[in-house]
Enzyme design. Structure first.
Site, PDB file in Angstrom:
ATOM      1  CE  LYS A   1      44.247  47.343  42.642  1.00 25.26           C
ATOM      2  NZ  LYS A   1      43.677  48.157  43.734  1.00 25.26           N
TER       3      LYS A   1
ATOM      4  CE  LYS B   1      39.688  45.700  49.654  1.00 25.95           C
ATOM      5  NZ  LYS B   1      39.724  47.140  49.962  1.00 25.95           N
TER       6      LYS B   1
ATOM      7  NE  ARG C   1      48.174  53.115  47.611  1.00 27.63           N
ATOM      8  CZ  ARG C   1      47.518  54.011  48.336  1.00 27.63           C
ATOM      9  NH1 ARG C   1      48.178  54.906  49.036  1.00 27.63           N
ATOM     10  NH2 ARG C   1      46.202  54.026  48.353  1.00 27.63           N
TER      11      ARG C   1
ATOM     12  CG  ASP D   1      41.245  45.721  43.292  1.00 27.72           C
ATOM     13  OD1 ASP D   1      40.913  46.854  42.894  1.00 27.72           O
ATOM     14  OD2 ASP D   1      42.080  45.528  44.200  1.00 27.72           O
TER      15      ASP D   1
HETATM   16  N1  BES Z   1      40.900  47.948  45.566  1.00 28.68           N
HETATM   17  C1  BES Z   1      40.870  48.867  46.633  1.00 28.68           C
HETATM   18  C2  BES Z   1      40.134  50.158  46.279  1.00 28.68           C
HETATM   19  C3  BES Z   1      38.632  50.076  46.218  1.00 28.68           C
HETATM   20  C4  BES Z   1      37.886  50.160  47.372  1.00 28.68           C
HETATM   21  C5  BES Z   1      37.995  49.996  45.019  1.00 28.68           C
HETATM   22  C6  BES Z   1      36.514  50.127  47.305  1.00 28.68           C
HETATM   23  C7  BES Z   1      36.619  49.981  44.954  1.00 28.68           C
HETATM   24  C8  BES Z   1      35.881  50.028  46.099  1.00 28.68           C
HETATM   25  C9  BES Z   1      42.287  49.255  47.058  1.00 28.68           C
HETATM   26  O1  BES Z   1      43.234  48.271  46.909  1.00 28.68           O
HETATM   27  C10 BES Z   1      42.225  49.617  48.502  1.00 28.68           C
HETATM   28  O2  BES Z   1      41.897  48.766  49.266  1.00 28.68           O
HETATM   29  N2  BES Z   1      42.512  50.864  48.816  1.00 28.68           N
HETATM   30  C11 BES Z   1      42.434  51.345  50.143  1.00 28.68           C
HETATM   31  C12 BES Z   1      43.620  52.247  50.379  1.00 28.68           C
HETATM   32  C13 BES Z   1      43.795  52.652  51.820  1.00 28.68           C
HETATM   33  C14 BES Z   1      44.190  51.445  52.655  1.00 28.68           C
HETATM   34  C15 BES Z   1      44.866  53.713  51.900  1.00 28.68           C
HETATM   35  C16 BES Z   1      41.130  52.132  50.295  1.00 28.68           C
HETATM   36  O3  BES Z   1      40.741  52.826  49.376  1.00 28.68           O
HETATM   37  O4  BES Z   1      40.493  51.966  51.337  1.00 28.68           O
HETATM   38 ZN    ZN Z   2      42.859  46.867  45.387  1.00 27.92          ZN
HETATM   39 ZN    ZN Z   3      43.304  46.962  48.596  1.00 24.36          ZN
END
Ligand code: BES
Ligand code: ZN
Ligand code: ZN
Length: 509
Positions: free
Chosen positions: A271, A283, A357, A294
């Site tokens: 990714k 966020k 994803r 990321d």
């Molecule tokens: N890049 C983030 C995941 C992440 C979050 C990595 C915090 C490291 C620290 C990913 O793209 C994301 O935002 N995932 C969401 C998914 C959710 C919306 C289903 C998450 O984990 O909150």
């Molecule tokens: Zn992400």
């Molecule tokens: Zn994200």
């Protein structure tokens, strides 16, 4: 953004009776187990042995893991001795050695040491390669934007000589340590890509870095980069949907390493979200800046490919990095949008922050279709939920290829890049069904976030055996590992993948 291969530590291996210390800033490193004395080193002068024994008697030197003692010896052939504590003999493994070496790096820096001589004549079981890794990883500094006093210290350790026992096969030991030096250099490269700010680390820059990896002479590796137009032509709308909100053009990068004697083809997909603001599902601000990390999955894949081009193992590996920037904008994708992915499946984008994803979906579907690998492994900072499950101590692994997952877990043990398997039962796949499309990009509520993300990815690999590694907890923010810096990225994945691929190349029939 060139990887500095000239920065690689020089490695020598010698037998004790052929040892000659070079003039200059040298240090003899003598390993010690906890409370197992006297010290045992063929290279240590008797006078120093006496001094060190006095310190042992006073319990100033104990041999406890991660402790070290430096004795300046300006009038000897070596200019200092470092007693390296390894802890109890029964618990010594590669990770203990790596951490012991990492803990000694500050001392080497303070004493301006340039050339280390590690005496393992009495420690044939000691993993010398792990020492090389610990020193190289521990010496990494991120000084692109700010120099600190420590960074300005003169030349760091740039040469390591291993002093081996008479019965040790020097060539094999040398090769192992050389590989360790290369792999730690590549790990530092991945750390550097990740640490670089998102305004300087764009999809375009990552694509250029990939081209440089392939352009090394005799790399056996070719690089292909798909731009927006090509991806649109191929119907990669899941990836392109994420890219819509950003001015930075997305890139889909392929590095294709081939070996004439290869028995297997492996695909690695990382990714590469160069910044994840969350998009319209923005966020919260407090830790948003961390989302420059990321793209750690992509960095791990590219830097693993760099290692392969130098080591040339007998295996085919396709390294794939879908890279985009996820931003909110008038043109950005909005919650509720429905996109059709490369494999024809439709996806309801309920949350634009679950973007990893989406880009992996198109990249993996195309990779299995086009390259037909025997196994596909993806690596991604995919879910915050994995930090809830495992903290920063291990990455999660899930998937359908039980053999590959077991081998990856074993490679994780060998390299210190730990993995822990989570289940992927059918029920989780049900949770990812869409209302108005085949799939939803998020599951219900926040249940099993890491697993539902994997259940989504599973829909894009067809029958190809597959493993998924979620590194959201291990890609940065790892504390209390002496050879890593908790403020920066870890480069997780390079050591793991390299070990796994080398193990396969050695055992494939
Ligand atoms: N890049 C983030 C995941 C992440 C979050 C990595 C915090 C490291 C620290 C990913 O793209 C994301 O935002 N995932 C969401 C998914 C959710 C919306 C289903 C998450 O984990 O909150
Ligand atoms: Zn992400
Ligand atoms: Zn994200």
């Amino acid at each position: 953004m060139k990887m500095k291969t000239d920065m690689i530590t020089m490695i020598n291996v010698v037998k004790a009776d052929e040892l000659a210390f070079e003039d200059g800033e040298t240090c003899l490193v003598v390993p010690a187990y906890h409370r197992e004395f006297p010290l045992n080193s063929a290279a240590l002068a008797e006078e120093d042995e006496v001094i060190l024994q006095a310190l042992i008697d006073k319990e100033i030197i104990t041999g406890k893991a991660k402790t070290c003692y430096y004795l300046p010896t300006p009038s000897r052939a070596y200019k200092g001795v470092l007693v390296l504590g390894l802890g109890k003999r029964e618990t010594l493994d590669a990770e203990t050695m790596r951490r012991a070496a990492g803990a000694a790096v500050a001392t080497f820096g303070r004493h301006r040491v340039r050339h280390l001589y590690l005496d393992v004549t009495a420690f044939s079981e000691a993993p010398a390669a792990a020492f090389v890794e610990g020193v190289n990883l521990g010496q990494y500094v991120f000084d692109t934007y700010k120099k600190t006093e420590a960074d300005e210290a003169p030349t760091p350790v740039s040469e390591i000589t291993i002093i081996a026992a008479a019965d040790v096969a020097l060539e094999a030991l040398g090769a192992e340590c050389q590989t360790a030096a290369l792999v730690s250099l590549a790990t530092n490269g991945a750390r550097h890509f990740a640490n670089t700010a998102a305004n300087d680390m764009t999809p375009g820059i990552l694509a250029l870095a990939a081209e440089e990896i392939a352009n090394v002479e005799d790399s056996q590796c070719s690089c292909t980069v798909f731009d927006h137009e090509k991806m649109a032509e191929l119907g990669m709308n899941a990836l392109l949907g994420v890219a819509h909100g950003s001015e930075e053009p997305p890139k889909l990068i392929f590095l294709d390493y081939r070996h004439p004697d290869a028995k297997r083809t492996i695909a690695l997909v990382g990714k590469g979200v160069t910044f994840d603001s969350g998009g319209i599902s923005l966020k919260p601000g407090s830790k948003m800046h961390e989302m420059k990390y990321d793209m750690c999955g992509a960095a791990a894949v590219l830097c693993t490919m760099m290692v392969l081009t130098h080591l040339k193992p007998a295996i085919n590996v396709v390294g794939v990095a879908p890279t985009v920037m996820n931003m909110p904008d008038g043109k950005a994708q909005t919650p509720g949008d429905i996109v059709r992915a490369y494999n024809g499946k439709t996806i309801e984008v309920h949350n634009t922050d679950a973007e990893g994803r989406l880009i992996l979906a198109d990249a993996m579907a195309y990779t299995v279709d086009h390259y037909k690998p025997d196994c596909i492994v993806d690596i991604a900072t995919l879910t915050g939920a994995v930090i809830i499950a495992l903290g920063h101590c291990a990455a999660a692994v899930l998937g359908t290829d039980d053999a590959a997952i077991d081998q990856l877990i074993e490679a994780g043990r060998e390299t210190g890049e730990r993995l822990w398997r989570l289940p992927l039962w059918e029920e989780y796949e049900k949770m990812m069904e869409g209302n108005h499309a085949d799939l939803s990009n998020i599951g219900p509520d926040r249940e099993a976030g890491t697993v539902t993300a994997a259940a989504f990815l599973k829909q894009f690999v067809g029958d190809t055996p597959w493993a998924h590694i979620d590194i959201a907890g291990t890609a940065w923010g790892v504390k209390n590992v002496s050879y890593l810096n908790s403020k920066h990225a870890t480069g997780y994945g390079v050591r793991l993948f390299t070990r796994w691929l080398l193990n396969q190349a050695e055992t494939a029939t």
